[in-house]
Design an enzyme around this catalytic site. Structure first.
Site, mmCIF file in Angstrom:
data_model
loop_
_atom_site.group_PDB
_atom_site.id
_atom_site.type_symbol
_atom_site.label_atom_id
_atom_site.label_comp_id
_atom_site.label_asym_id
_atom_site.label_seq_id
_atom_site.Cartn_x
_atom_site.Cartn_y
_atom_site.Cartn_z
ATOM 1 N N SER A 192 41.063 0.733 35.453
ATOM 2 C CA SER A 192 40.040 1.551 36.010
ATOM 3 C C SER A 192 38.908 1.847 35.246
ATOM 4 O O SER A 192 38.483 1.036 34.516
ATOM 5 C CB SER A 192 40.666 2.843 36.691
ATOM 6 O OG SER A 192 39.974 3.559 37.677
ATOM 7 N N ASP B 228 41.132 -0.960 47.730
ATOM 8 C CA ASP B 228 40.445 -0.196 46.569
ATOM 9 C C ASP B 228 38.903 -0.202 46.974
ATOM 10 O O ASP B 228 38.396 -1.081 46.849
ATOM 11 C CB ASP B 228 40.831 -0.942 45.149
ATOM 12 C CG ASP B 228 40.447 -0.112 43.965
ATOM 13 O OD1 ASP B 228 39.802 0.965 44.170
ATOM 14 O OD2 ASP B 228 40.869 -0.469 43.170
ATOM 15 N N HIS C 254 44.210 1.059 44.938
ATOM 16 C CA HIS C 254 43.955 1.498 43.738
ATOM 17 C C HIS C 254 45.293 2.425 42.871
ATOM 18 O O HIS C 254 45.688 3.257 43.315
ATOM 19 C CB HIS C 254 42.519 2.465 43.486
ATOM 20 C CG HIS C 254 42.109 2.577 42.203
ATOM 21 N ND1 HIS C 254 41.004 1.869 41.569
ATOM 22 C CD2 HIS C 254 42.312 3.794 41.219
ATOM 23 C CE1 HIS C 254 40.713 2.445 40.319
ATOM 24 N NE2 HIS C 254 41.536 3.385 40.075
#
Length: 365
Positions: free
Chosen positions: A197, A291, A321
């Site tokens: 991320s 995601d 995610h």
């Protein structure tokens, strides 16, 4: 958490999760509800079950103040069942940052010889939350399965330290690793950068800065659902921006904390998709089907390939995610992390290539 859940001791919550995810598939399906299908994809059953449990709380990733959001993430880490990955030797140390020393943690799998590869790892958390502790077990798993040492770096967080503090810390940590390889017990020519991320963003940005600024270049990039463009709302953000762990509101809140000055979001050190990607190191880039960051990650993989960078792209259709941290309760997430570890192991063993391999692969996970 909600009033009801907050009255349950963390140990009991952890035991409940362990019991819940150990139920037969038919029982888990009854609790989770009917399969969720969007954009031609079906959500993983265990991910769906976890999301249903999340709805019992009043907390999102970006709830409250930054301090409250950080504390909530630390607390949620303790709720995941499973013991720390072993055998791994762990050593705390400090590395240079952009404005002074930063805490770091070196993971060495048992029996790993001197002169191994190294992964300099940056944790996720929207540049605002997350820590060495929240990503401890993920770093252990990557170290063991990839057969490398992992140096996890505690870079400065926003809003106390907005952009470009984190990229400065990340680059300084990578340069430290290259000049102190003997002390770390690693091969200076086999030092990769990676993250998930926001940490994936910092890994890509570190590679970008190294490629554009000269000096040592990472041998490999391990990018797990990276954030790479803060300027455009893509289709996946509209499709999956609510109800799939990372929300549209979370993403807005994180970026507002991080990008303090006008024009920050268009700086390639924040949005590397906008930069010149030629000369970047080989990359593995993983996205999750459900995601909101999916489409920008895949656009980044495509642009890397177009720039002549060797890249392997993986989309794990059924996952959400955060799957890399949720591997203790989502087996498909663990399989995806193992895929990343295998790519890292291979990437650090191969000599640099001049040909480009772009493979957007959709495993049935």
């Amino acid at each position: 958490m909600s009033t009801l859940i907050s009255k349950v001791p963390p140990s009991a919550q952890r035991a409940t999760l362990r019991t819940l995810f150990a139920l037969p598939k038919i029982a888990r399906r009854r609790i989770a509800g009917r399969p969720v299908r969007i954009d031609g994809l079906e959500l993983d059953l265990d991910a769906q079950l976890l999301l249903k449990m999340q709805k019992l709380t009043d907390r999102d990733l970006a709830s409250g103040t930054p301090e409250e959001a950080r504390a909530a993430l630390e607390e949620s880490r303790s709720l995941l069942p499973g013991d720390p990955i072993e055998p791994v030797a762990v050593r705390d140390l400090q590395v240079p940052g952009g404005a002074g020393p930063r805490d770091a943690r070196l993971y060495t799998p048992d029996g790993l010889a001197e002169g191994s590869g190294l992964l300099v790892y940056f944790h996720g958390g929207g540049w605002v939350i997350g820590s060495l502790d929240t990503h401890d077990n993920l770093c252990r798993l990557l170290a063991v399965e990839a057969g490398v040492r992992v140096l996890s770096v505690d870079y400065r967080l926003a809003p106390e330290h907005p952009f470009p503090a984190a990229p400065a810390d990340a680059l300084a940590a990578f340069r430290y690793a290259t000049t102190n390889s003997d002390e770390l017990g690693v091969d200076a020519s086999r030092i990769a950068v990676g993250g998930d991320s926001a940490g994936g963003n910092l890994a890509a940005v570190t590679s970008y800065q190294a490629a554009r600024g000269g000096g040592p270049l990472p041998a490999f990039q391990l990018l797990i659902y990276p954030a790479v463009d803060g300027t455009v709302r893509r289709r996946s953000r509209e499709l999956f921006g609510d109800g799939f762990f990372l929300t549209d509101a979370d993403m807005t809140w994180f970026l507002d904390q991080y990008a303090a000055a006008p024009g920050d979001v268009s700086d390639p050190r924040l949005s590397p998709l906008l930069g010149d990607l030629s000369g970047m190191p080989p990359a593995y880039l993983a996205t999750a089907g459900f995601d909101p960051l999916r489409d920008e990650g895949e656009a980044f993989a495509k642009k890397l390939a177009e720039a002549g960078v060797p890249v392997v792209a993986r989309r794990f259709d059924s996952l959400i995610h955060g799957y890399a941290n949720l591997f203790p309760v989502i087996p498909a997430g663990r399989a995806a992390v193992l895929d990343a570890a295998s790519a890292l192991r291979t990437g650090l063993q191969l000599r640099p290539r001049t040909t480009t391999h772009y493979d957007l692969f959709r495993p049935t996970t």
